[in-house]
Design a protein around this motif. Structure first.
Motif, PDB file in Angstrom:
ATOM      1  N   ARG A 172       1.317  -1.153   0.225  1.00 42.18           N
ATOM      2  CA  ARG A 172      -0.068  -0.136   0.258  1.00 42.18           C
ATOM      3  C   ARG A 172       0.889   1.501  -0.204  1.00 42.18           C
ATOM      4  N   LEU A 173       2.071   1.348   0.915  1.00 34.22           N
ATOM      5  CA  LEU A 173       3.131   2.196   0.528  1.00 34.22           C
ATOM      6  C   LEU A 173       3.046   2.413  -0.444  1.00 34.22           C
ATOM      7  N   ALA A 174       4.121   1.469  -1.680  1.00 33.10           N
ATOM      8  CA  ALA A 174       4.357   1.774  -2.588  1.00 33.10           C
ATOM      9  C   ALA A 174       3.342   2.421  -3.528  1.00 33.10           C
ATOM     10  N   GLU A 175       1.798   1.792  -3.638  1.00 24.72           N
ATOM     11  CA  GLU A 175       0.963   2.464  -4.583  1.00 24.72           C
ATOM     12  C   GLU A 175       0.804   3.812  -3.863  1.00 24.72           C
ATOM     13  N   LEU A 176       0.995   4.001  -3.087  1.00 25.60           N
ATOM     14  CA  LEU A 176       0.699   6.019  -2.686  1.00 25.60           C
ATOM     15  C   LEU A 176       1.792   6.548  -2.582  1.00 25.60           C
ATOM     16  N   GLY A 177       3.012   5.840  -2.866  1.00 24.40           N
ATOM     17  CA  GLY A 177       4.271   6.828  -3.139  1.00 24.40           C
ATOM     18  C   GLY A 177       4.017   6.971  -4.326  1.00 24.40           C
ATOM     19  N   SER A 178       3.410   5.977  -5.512  1.00 26.98           N
ATOM     20  CA  SER A 178       4.191   6.425  -6.525  1.00 26.98           C
ATOM     21  C   SER A 178       2.806   7.954  -6.833  1.00 26.98           C
ATOM     22  N   ASP A 179       1.731   7.647  -6.201  1.00 30.69           N
ATOM     23  CA  ASP A 179       0.449   8.450  -5.979  1.00 30.69           C
ATOM     24  C   ASP A 179       0.564   9.969  -5.373  1.00 30.69           C
ATOM     25  N   LEU A 180       1.444  10.190  -4.348  1.00 29.55           N
ATOM     26  CA  LEU A 180       1.113  10.680  -3.413  1.00 29.55           C
ATOM     27  C   LEU A 180       2.329  11.649  -3.077  1.00 29.55           C
ATOM     28  N   GLN A 181       2.613  12.717  -2.473  1.00 33.18           N
ATOM     29  CA  GLN A 181       3.664  12.853  -1.889  1.00 33.18           C
ATOM     30  C   GLN A 181       4.040  11.965  -0.373  1.00 33.18           C
ATOM     31  N   ALA A 182       5.657  12.526   0.085  1.00 29.99           N
ATOM     32  CA  ALA A 182       6.120  11.448   1.006  1.00 29.99           C
ATOM     33  C   ALA A 182       5.045  12.507   2.105  1.00 29.99           C
ATOM     34  N   LYS A 183       4.624  13.420   1.857  1.00 33.77           N
ATOM     35  CA  LYS A 183       4.209  14.423   3.557  1.00 33.77           C
ATOM     36  C   LYS A 183       2.537  14.010   3.515  1.00 33.77           C
ATOM     37  N   HIS A 184       1.670  13.243   2.635  1.00 32.46           N
ATOM     38  CA  HIS A 184       0.469  13.068   2.339  1.00 32.46           C
ATOM     39  C   HIS A 184      -0.034  12.145   4.019  1.00 32.46           C
ATOM     40  N   PRO A 185      -1.262  12.316   4.672  1.00 30.80           N
ATOM     41  CA  PRO A 185      -1.842  12.062   5.133  1.00 30.80           C
ATOM     42  C   PRO A 185      -1.377  10.698   4.872  1.00 30.80           C
ATOM     43  N   ALA A 186      -2.306  10.375   4.321  1.00 38.33           N
ATOM     44  CA  ALA A 186      -1.964   8.921   3.944  1.00 38.33           C
ATOM     45  C   ALA A 186      -1.418   8.178   3.705  1.00 38.33           C
ATOM     46  N   VAL A 187      -0.459   8.355   2.741  1.00 37.36           N
ATOM     47  CA  VAL A 187       1.703   7.724   3.250  1.00 37.36           C
ATOM     48  C   VAL A 187       1.770   8.276   4.852  1.00 37.36           C
ATOM     49  N   ALA A 188       1.567   9.418   5.985  1.00 36.00           N
ATOM     50  CA  ALA A 188       2.089   8.974   7.224  1.00 36.00           C
ATOM     51  C   ALA A 188       1.015   8.092   7.902  1.00 36.00           C
ATOM     52  N   THR A 189      -0.048   7.597   7.559  1.00 36.87           N
ATOM     53  CA  THR A 189      -1.046   6.892   8.251  1.00 36.87           C
ATOM     54  C   THR A 189      -0.444   5.356   7.764  1.00 36.87           C
ATOM     55  N   VAL A 190      -0.386   5.302   6.249  1.00 37.50           N
ATOM     56  CA  VAL A 190       0.166   4.109   6.424  1.00 37.50           C
ATOM     57  C   VAL A 190       1.872   3.207   7.305  1.00 37.50           C
ATOM     58  N   ARG A 191       2.628   5.180   7.267  1.00 38.63           N
ATOM     59  CA  ARG A 191       3.844   4.863   7.273  1.00 38.63           C
ATOM     60  C   ARG A 191       3.312   4.350   9.415  1.00 38.63           C
ATOM     61  N   ALA A 192       2.308   4.811   9.504  1.00 40.48           N
ATOM     62  CA  ALA A 192       2.529   4.449  11.221  1.00 40.48           C
ATOM     63  C   ALA A 192       1.972   2.744  11.460  1.00 40.48           C
ATOM     64  N   GLU A 193       0.960   2.865  10.716  1.00 44.21           N
ATOM     65  CA  GLU A 193       0.864   1.114  10.535  1.00 44.21           C
ATOM     66  C   GLU A 193       1.460   0.618  10.467  1.00 44.21           C
ATOM     67  N   GLN A 194       2.413   1.142   9.170  1.00 39.19           N
ATOM     68  CA  GLN A 194       4.404  -0.315   8.981  1.00 39.19           C
ATOM     69  C   GLN A 194       4.480  -0.196  10.144  1.00 39.19           C
ATOM     70  N   ALA A 195       5.026   1.145  11.700  1.00 42.24           N
ATOM     71  CA  ALA A 195       5.966   0.966  12.064  1.00 42.24           C
ATOM     72  C   ALA A 195       5.062   0.179  13.606  1.00 42.24           C
ATOM     73  N   GLU A 196       3.542   0.158  13.647  1.00 41.20           N
ATOM     74  CA  GLU A 196       3.468  -0.240  14.431  1.00 41.20           C
ATOM     75  C   GLU A 196       3.483  -1.780  14.422  1.00 41.20           C
ATOM     76  N   ILE A 197       3.429  -2.293  13.049  1.00 39.31           N
ATOM     77  CA  ILE A 197       3.261  -3.250  12.751  1.00 39.31           C
ATOM     78  C   ILE A 197       4.545  -4.198  13.122  1.00 39.31           C
ATOM     79  N   ARG A 198       5.737  -3.428  12.870  1.00 32.40           N
ATOM     80  CA  ARG A 198       7.413  -4.127  13.125  1.00 32.40           C
ATOM     81  C   ARG A 198       7.184  -4.073  13.886  1.00 32.40           C
ATOM     82  N   ALA A 199       6.638  -2.729  15.221  1.00 34.81           N
ATOM     83  CA  ALA A 199       6.731  -2.931  17.103  1.00 34.81           C
ATOM     84  C   ALA A 199       6.441  -4.349  17.896  1.00 34.81           C
ATOM     85  N   ARG A 200       5.669  -4.425  16.583  1.00 30.83           N
ATOM     86  CA  ARG A 200       4.463  -5.764  16.793  1.00 30.83           C
ATOM     87  C   ARG A 200       5.392  -7.758  16.843  1.00 30.83           C
ATOM     88  N   ILE A 201       5.445  -7.184  15.686  1.00 31.58           N
ATOM     89  CA  ILE A 201       7.087  -8.014  15.574  1.00 31.58           C
ATOM     90  C   ILE A 201       8.225  -8.282  16.192  1.00 31.58           C
TER      91      ILE A 201
END
Length: 763
Positions: A344-373
């Motif tokens: 999802r982050l790769a798909e959003l990165g091709s269309d949106l900027q790095a500071k877009h809220p959607a990209v930031a949300t996905v990155r936050a979820e990704q950081a949370e999943i990595r912390a759980r891992i």
């Protein structure tokens, strides 16, 4: 305006007071700055520097025009380590390397200079393409040799005249240096490899893992062909090197597998023999059966402990993550979620900027999943560590039980102990055997799946324009090098120059006025009229003496009715002070003044030696100072041609300084002051002897003579300090023996530098 007002010089004092012209400065250390002098030298010698730069640059341009055009074609290779890691079966779940460090990139670039790659490219392109091509500098070399051919006999004659050995003979200019420099046993392939390396150009992008492979040749098609062949051979060479490394590793592991298999076979045979001897003992009492059961249990527990330790070792390695077999269902679910978020982050990165809220949300979820891992991995590691401790406690408990039973057993203790040790060692060896066997099989599989961590992204194209950057660099280097060499030569000559080059420099350095700048003349004119000579230099000398005499009298300091006593001296001998004294005396006498010239050089008597055409009197200066009855009229001699009187020194004295410092000398000068208008004292060099020191405070003015470009600067400074130290009240300078032809290059504000303007008046 008088000459005294025109030659007023500022001493640079802080009180703002002006010093009278000719007065010695109180600060003798205020000399001309050395860096400023060198800078002025560079500015004044700009013609020489410019000539050298133009000549060298012109020769460089002519030489570069002889070079044939060279073409360079460049191919680009991308270094991607992930391409070579898909076959790494050892850590399938470990994170892959995606960054290429600069040191790794330099290592990859070293492969391009290997013998194997060079031989591969030579064989691919064709050996003749490298051996038949002449180097680009061959025409330039031939042109230089052709120009130097007429000089070869002269160089040989020069070597013979210098006594140099005739052997070995000089190399002929048309000989082939490559033939003489060829190494014994060098093959055509070796020569082709050498040519390939000389023409190969390797570089890299500063911000990307890209290697640029270029080849320089006179043929543009050959340059592109070789560059592409090198780019294609580079991955093959990497694969060959990787396969060679894997083959060596597989061979070593195979040898270890064979040795361990033989060791296990021998251990199993020995264990079977021990068990047969203990078979009867194992069907006896309860303790014996219990002992046998514990041995078996201990073997299993130890094997489990080894497995637990291996698992703990694998889990403790945090650099590669947990092995796939330790993954729990929760871990698999979290990894799937992480993969989905990455997509999802790769798909959003091709269309949106790095500071877009959607990209930031996905990155936050990704950081949370990595912390759980990471938390899940940490729990698994703790569970594995606990399992190791349990296995270790179980083995310890079983060993304790065995030790208790062994105390009760009296029979077959040795065999039972050997069987126990053998079983333990065999289990450990079997585990090691399984591990090495797995690694051996993996190494064999990887040999068939090796891929190069590099691929060509841009092929070399046939260049349309020849290379010009190198020519510009060579031309710029020749320009800057010639400029630096010319400036360095000028500075070196300036540093090696001892004396002063112009009256302006002498006046600026000493802070004293220069009243005369006299050209060099033939010494034979000393006995006659200098200004009446035939040579042009002698006529210029006469005009310079007249100018110096006018300036000298313009700065008169003695009271009216009293002769002005002028002391003529120098720093060392052979400065021409006697000629200056004689010339100024004759000129002042010609201006209608009553002039007396005294020879105070009692050691050499230079002035007396040049007046041999006059009838010398019986008395002299020494007689006037040592004999009270002697009168000045008895020692004076007159030159009727010029109307000038001389007081000569015909006798020597052992202590001239004592005579000149006596009251008799002061009385004699006081008496002579009433008879003449000007008195010139030709004295010895002030640094050579102390004879001049007593005369310094008696004189109204000191006329210091220095030789053009001959008298060292430090000598002039020390001599002027000596005059100031002994009470010199006023001092003017004379720059003597100037070369008229060279003086104009060093001086521009002095009349003597423009002597040619008066050529029509003097010839």
């Amino acid at each position: 305006m008088t000459w005294a007002a025109m030659t007023r010089i500022d001493t640079g004092g802080t009180d703002g007071a002006e010093r009278a012209p000719g007065m010695l400065p109180h600060d003798p250390a205020g000399r001309d700055d050395e860096l400023a002098r060198l800078a002025r030298t560079l500015l004044t010698r700009w013609k020489l520097i410019g000539t050298v730069v133009v000549l060298v640059t012109g020769l460089a341009v002519l030489g570069l025009r002889q070079l044939p055009p060279t073409y360079i074609a460049t191919a680009e290779i991308l270094i991607d380590p992930s391409q070579a890691q898909y076959a790494d079966l050892a850590d399938a779940g470990a994170p892959r390397q995606t960054t290429v460090w600069p040191t790794e990139l330099e290592t990859y670039m070293k492969v391009l200079w290997s013998d194997e790659l060079a031989a591969d490219v030579v064989n691919t392109v064709g050996l003749a393409a490298f051996t038949k091509e002449d180097p680009p500098w061959a025409p330039l070399k031939a042109w230089v040799l052709e120009l130097a051919r007429p000089l070869l006999p002269h160089l040989q004659d020069l070597a013979v005249s210098l006594g140099l050995p005739a052997q070995p003979p000089l190399l002929a200019l048309d000989a082939d240096p490559d033939a003489s420099a060829a190494r014994p046993g060098e093959t055509a392939l070796d020569k082709a490899v050498t040519v390939f390396r000389e023409q190969l150009v390797v570089g890299r992008e500063s911000l990307a893992a890209v290697i640029e492979i270029g080849y320089r040749a006179a043929d543009p098609e050959l340059a592109a062909k070789v560059a592409n062949a090198t780019a294609e051979a580079f991955p093959r060479e990497l694969i060959r090197a990787e396969k060679a490394a894997l083959s060596a590793s597989a061979n070593y592991l195979g040898e270890r597998v064979t040795a361990l298999a033989q060791e296990l076979q021998a251990a199993d045979a020995e264990a079977q023999a021990l068990r047969r001897r203990l078979s009867d003992f194992g069907s006896g009492s309860l303790n014996e059966r219990r002992y046998a059961e514990l041995l078996k249990t201990l073997s299993e527990a130890q094997a489990q402990l080894v497995n637990a330790r291996n698992d703990a070792s694998l889990a403790a390695d945090r650099s590669h993550g947990l092995n796939e077999r330790f993954t729990t269902p929760q871990m698999k679910e979290l990894r799937l979620q992480e993969t989905d978020l990455a997509r999802r982050l790769a798909e959003l990165g091709s269309d949106l900027q790095a500071k877009h809220p959607a990209v930031a949300t996905v990155r936050a979820e990704q950081a949370e999943i990595r912390a759980r891992i990471r938390a899940e991995e940490e729990g698994i590691r703790q569970q594995i560590a606990s399992e190791e401790q349990l296995r270790l406690a179980k083995v310890a408990w079983i060993e304790g039980e065995l030790q208790a039973i062994e105390k009760e057993l009296a029979l077959s203790a040795t065999d039972q102990l050997q069987l126990k040790q053998l079983t333990t060692r065999t289990d450990s060896t079997r585990l090691l055997y399984q591990d090495i066997l797995t690694r051996y099989q993996r190494a064999r599989e990887q040999q068939l799946m090796v891929r190069a961590p590099a691929r060509m992204i841009n092929a070399a194209r046939v260049p349309a324009q020849p290379e010009g950057k190198k020519r510009l660099i060579l031309l710029g280097g020749a320009l800057l090098g010639s400029l630096a060499a010319a400036a360095g030569l000028v500075l070196l000559l300036e540093l090696r120059r001892r004396g002063y080059s112009s009256a302006e420099e002498l006046q600026r350095t000493t802070r004293l006025p220069v009243i005369g700048c006299l050209p060099a003349v033939d010494r034979r004119v000393w006995g006659g009229r200098i200004e009446g000579g035939r040579g042009f230099a002698q006529k210029v000398y006469g005009e310079a003496v007249r100018r110096a005499a006018l300036r000298l009298m313009a700065g008169r300091r003695s009271p009216q009715g009293t002769a002005e006593l002028i002391l003529v001296t120098s720093a060392k001998s052979a400065e021409g002070k006697t000629l200056v004294s004689l010339s100024l005396g004759r000129q002042l006498a010609g201006n209608g003044l009553k002039v007396l010239v005294i020879d105070t050089d009692l050691r050499r008597q230079s002035l007396t030696g040049h007046l041999q055409h006059l009838v010398l009197p019986k008395a002299d200066l020494v007689a006037l100072l040592t004999e009270p009855v002697a009168k000045p009229e008895e020692a004076l001699v007159r030159d009727e041609r010029f109307g000038i009187d001389f007081l000569l020194a015909q006798e020597t004295s052992s202590d001239p300084a004592r005579l000149f410092g006596s009251p008799a000398m002061a009385g004699l000068l006081a008496e002579l002051r009433t008879r003449y208008d000007v008195i010139l004292c030709d004295s010895p060099p002030i640094l050579a002897v102390t004879d001049t020191v007593p005369l310094v405070p008696l004189a109204d003015r000191v006329l210091f003579v220095t030789r053009w470009q001959d008298t060292a600067r430090n000598l002039v400074e020390v001599a002027l300090d000596e005059i100031r130290l002994h009470g010199g009240r006023s001092c003017e300078l004379i720059l003597n023996a100037v070369n008229l032809r060279k003086y104009a290059r060093h001086a521009s504000s002095d009349q003597l530098a423009h002597f040619r303007l008066s050529a029509s008046y003097l010839r």
